[in-house]
Enzyme design. Sequence first.
Site, short mmCIF file in Angstrom:
data_model
loop_
_atom_site.label_atom_id
_atom_site.label_comp_id
_atom_site.label_asym_id
_atom_site.label_seq_id
_atom_site.Cartn_x
_atom_site.Cartn_y
_atom_site.Cartn_z
N HIS A 1 -14.00 116.45 124.63
CA HIS A 1 -15.25 116.92 124.02
C HIS A 1 -15.55 118.40 124.29
CE1 HIS A 1 -19.06 114.81 122.25
NE2 HIS A 1 -18.67 115.84 121.53
N ASP B 1 -22.55 109.55 121.87
CA ASP B 1 -21.81 109.66 123.13
C ASP B 1 -22.41 108.69 124.14
OD1 ASP B 1 -20.38 110.81 125.40
OD2 ASP B 1 -20.39 112.72 124.32
N HIS C 1 -22.27 109.67 127.15
CA HIS C 1 -22.67 110.69 128.14
C HIS C 1 -23.48 111.79 127.46
CE1 HIS C 1 -18.69 108.91 129.07
NE2 HIS C 1 -19.22 108.74 130.28
N ASP D 1 -23.27 115.04 128.23
CA ASP D 1 -22.49 116.27 128.14
C ASP D 1 -23.34 117.51 128.38
OD1 ASP D 1 -20.46 114.53 127.61
OD2 ASP D 1 -20.14 115.15 125.54
N HIS E 1 -15.55 118.86 129.84
CA HIS E 1 -15.92 118.02 128.67
C HIS E 1 -17.27 117.34 128.89
CE1 HIS E 1 -14.26 113.75 129.86
NE2 HIS E 1 -14.76 114.37 130.90
N ASP F 1 -18.32 111.32 119.92
CA ASP F 1 -17.41 110.96 121.00
C ASP F 1 -17.16 109.46 120.88
OD1 ASP F 1 -16.33 110.23 123.52
OD2 ASP F 1 -17.35 111.90 124.50
N ASP G 1 -16.34 107.35 122.89
CA ASP G 1 -16.86 106.51 123.98
C ASP G 1 -18.33 106.14 123.78
OD1 ASP G 1 -18.51 108.52 125.19
OD2 ASP G 1 -16.92 109.16 126.52
N GLU H 1 -12.13 112.51 122.00
CA GLU H 1 -11.87 111.68 123.18
C GLU H 1 -11.02 110.44 122.93
OE1 GLU H 1 -12.40 112.52 126.30
OE2 GLU H 1 -13.89 114.14 126.18
MN LIG Z 1 -18.68 113.51 125.15
#
Ligand SMILES: [Mn+2]
Length: 327
Positions: free
Chosen positions: A108, A131, A133, A135, A148, A237, A239, A282
Amino acid sequence: MRKDLTLLGAATDLGQSKAGTELAPSWLRLKGIKEVLSRKFFNLKDLGDINPTDSNPSKDKDLNKDKDLNKNKENDHPAISRYNKRLKETIKQELVDQRLVITLGGDHSIAIGSLSASLEYNPDIKVVWVDAHADLNTPETSPSGNLHGMPLAFFFDLLKPGQTRDLFSWVPRLKRENLVYIGLRDVDEGERRFIKELGITFFDADTVKELGISKVLEETINQLCPRGDEDVHLSFDVDGLDPEFVPATGTPVNGGLHLMDGQRIINTLARKSNLISFDLVEVNPLLGQNEFDLDMTAASTIALLESIPTWDSENMTLDKILFDQIN
Ligand SMILES: [Mn+2]
């Protein structure tokens, strides 16, 4: 959504510690994504991959060695900055040419370059960040030190003065009201503080389950694109989805979005805004426990791209079918 597409591979793993994300663009091409995308758009141009070693090979060629030996990650920051500047210049030219850009990561950290391009093209760009996360870490708040997990911190100028901040001083600013997160569920302490202080809108994975993705998207559209023709950058992303759908990724977190939620996000933004840039990041074909995990990851990624609506070339409109190839 724009009618002509440029595909670009951001073939790098520099922003984190697991080798393999740099292989994702060529792996996904092998799995047939160009065939899927060429059906959707008037015109498809594939720029191929941009590798960190394309420029300055003598300096950068050993960067991927010893990935897991926990060396000083800051040593990679100059290369990541140079790399993202090149991504930015390449992508910006495509945006100026009125083309939608799909940037295949890569980890990312490539969004530093892709989102910079969108912001230089339109400083009022709206951003949807899907995402697990946030980030939004800085070198000070990050538990892992991996870049990332930090790209958005550069756009909000959250870094303390120092070498890393100086290296990325070329990154433009993003207005905090122009960002919406969807799918969060693993947010670090420092990131929580920044989200609160900046007042960023987020719909975490539990909220998506509670309200349903339609309601979440309605609120997202109300905030970012009330007119319906605003320029949008989608940074997706994989994930953000549950690991059930995308097991081959570097930092999976349970309790994620359903694949259909991801498809709806893409389909809705493509219809209800002027989508100009789309990161898909990712995917890591070197991870996953077995062949099934890899097949599932490829199938889910393709299903996400299938959810892009198709241009009807006769009427210059997007087709009315919600998803083309899903069942
Ligand atoms: Mn990310």
